[in-house]
Design an enzyme around this catalytic site. Structure first.
Site, PDB file in Angstrom:
ATOM      1  N   GLU A   1      14.384  46.950  20.491  1.00  0.00           N
ATOM      2  CA  GLU A   1      13.313  46.947  19.493  1.00  0.00           C
ATOM      3  C   GLU A   1      13.511  47.966  18.379  1.00  0.00           C
ATOM      4  O   GLU A   1      12.847  47.893  17.342  1.00  0.00           O
ATOM      5  CB  GLU A   1      11.964  47.211  20.183  1.00  0.00           C
ATOM      6  CG  GLU A   1      11.471  46.069  21.055  1.00  0.00           C
ATOM      7  CD  GLU A   1      11.074  44.847  20.241  1.00  0.00           C
ATOM      8  OE1 GLU A   1      10.863  44.977  19.024  1.00  0.00           O
ATOM      9  OE2 GLU A   1      10.995  43.755  20.832  1.00  0.00           O
TER      10      GLU A   1
ATOM     11  N   GLU B   1      22.157  48.100  42.220  1.00  0.00           N
ATOM     12  CA  GLU B   1      21.604  49.443  42.053  1.00  0.00           C
ATOM     13  C   GLU B   1      22.135  50.411  43.105  1.00  0.00           C
ATOM     14  O   GLU B   1      21.978  51.629  42.977  1.00  0.00           O
ATOM     15  CB  GLU B   1      20.079  49.408  42.111  1.00  0.00           C
ATOM     16  CG  GLU B   1      19.505  49.076  43.470  1.00  0.00           C
ATOM     17  CD  GLU B   1      17.985  49.025  43.455  1.00  0.00           C
ATOM     18  OE1 GLU B   1      17.390  49.485  44.443  1.00  0.00           O
ATOM     19  OE2 GLU B   1      17.404  48.539  42.475  1.00  0.00           O
TER      20      GLU B   1
END
Length: 317
Positions: A87, A118
């Site tokens: 963004e 992870e």
């Protein structure tokens, strides 16, 4: 096989006593329960106010020295960092390489959960190493639990590079605090559904990341008042926003604002300086550079009175 759980003591894994019978509730009561928990979450973020402000100062100093922001996370935490990174260019006109994101599992993990990745400490370290972090950079490590091996590997690599490290977690007790420059840890407590950290923990993290990036961008001159003057006009909606900003700041009519923006190569800041100071595009850009890219300093005018005047007029229309 482990003889005990190393996750059961985490606040976000705990059983929430307020939602024990949530599977027997009608939809409205489920929504009410979630809203109640979200109010607790907002209070937890509020308690981290001063630490968030310190984080903004760390990031601002780094950006002014030519450093970058690098988000690192896995699962929901990684996706939230990626969202912030994506963004920044359209909202604040940043270069794509200024705000980066590392997500466990890479791009494929954005749309399709790949939770097992992870657990790879070495991959976290390698992923950050590929970006060649330096002492000028800020690495924002995001992990609701603070226990993710991928994130720990990334943190270790960033520390070796001398980067400033901000750790955003929802476990205030994490021992990783001793390895980072700043910990922001809203204590959101147990989730509505035990262990579902995309809920309160995810929302709290999103709010914290919003504040860190937005406040930092404001501090380096990416807004004029609360106007998005570094917007990238890649769509008709954003070109319309640029025209409206010009009409607000300069008083020009909409069509005249469009013509001015075309002469300014759709650079909103340059267009404002051109109109306010009567300068050519090249001279306006030069003045902005001398003003460290702050519109207020470039034209010597505060936009707040103009905005208040317009709001007052609209209120009486």
């Amino acid at each position: 096989m482990p003889s005990h759980s190393k996750w059961e003591s985490l606040p976000t894994e705990a059983i929430n006593p307020s939602t024990l019978a949530i599977d027997k509730l009608p939809a409205t009561d489920i929504v009410d329960s979630m809203l109640t928990e979200d109010r607790k979450m907002l209070a937890a973020v509020q308690r981290e106010r001063d630490r968030i402000a310190v984080g903004v100062d760390i990031i601002t100093r780094a950006l002014r020295k030519g450093g970058r922001i690098i988000f690192v996370g896995a699962g929901t935490s990684g996706r939230l960092g990626l969202l912030e990174s994506a963004e920044m260019p359209p909202t604040f006109g940043t270069r794509h390489e200024l705000v980066l994101a590392v997500v466990a599992g890479g791009k494929d993990a954005v749309l399709h959960a790949k939770e097992g990745v992870e657990d790879r400490y070495d991959e976290g370290s390698r992923s950050v190493k590929r970006l060649s972090p330096s002492a000028n950079d800020v690495v924002i490590v995001v992990s609701a639990s603070g226990m993710t091996p991928f994130v720990r590997g990334a943190l270790s690599r960033a520390r070796r590079a001398g980067s400033k490290i901000i750790f955003v977690t929802c476990d205030p007790r994490t021992e990783l605090q001793t390895f980072v420059d700043l910990t922001i840890a809203p204590a959101v407590g147990p989730e509505v559904i035990a262990g579902s950290t995309r809920l309160k923990a995810g929302t709290a993290t999103k709010i914290v990341l919003n504040m860190l990036t937005t406040a930092s961008m404001i501090r380096i001159g990416k807004t004029y008042g609360n106007l998005m003057v570094d917007v990238k006009t890649g769509s008709e909606k954003l070109r319309d926003r640029a025209r409206r900003i010009i009409t607000i700041v300069t008083g020009l009519e909409y069509d005249d604002a469009d013509r001015l923006l075309r002469r300014a190569h759709w650079n909103v800041k340059a267009a404002i300086v051109m109109q306010k100071a009567g300068l050519s595009y090249a001279r306006a850009m030069s003045r902005l550079r001398r003003a460290d890219d702050f519109v207020r300093e470039a034209i010597g005018e505060d936009v707040e009175p103009r905005l208040r005047e317009l709001l007052g007029t609209a209120g009486h229309a």
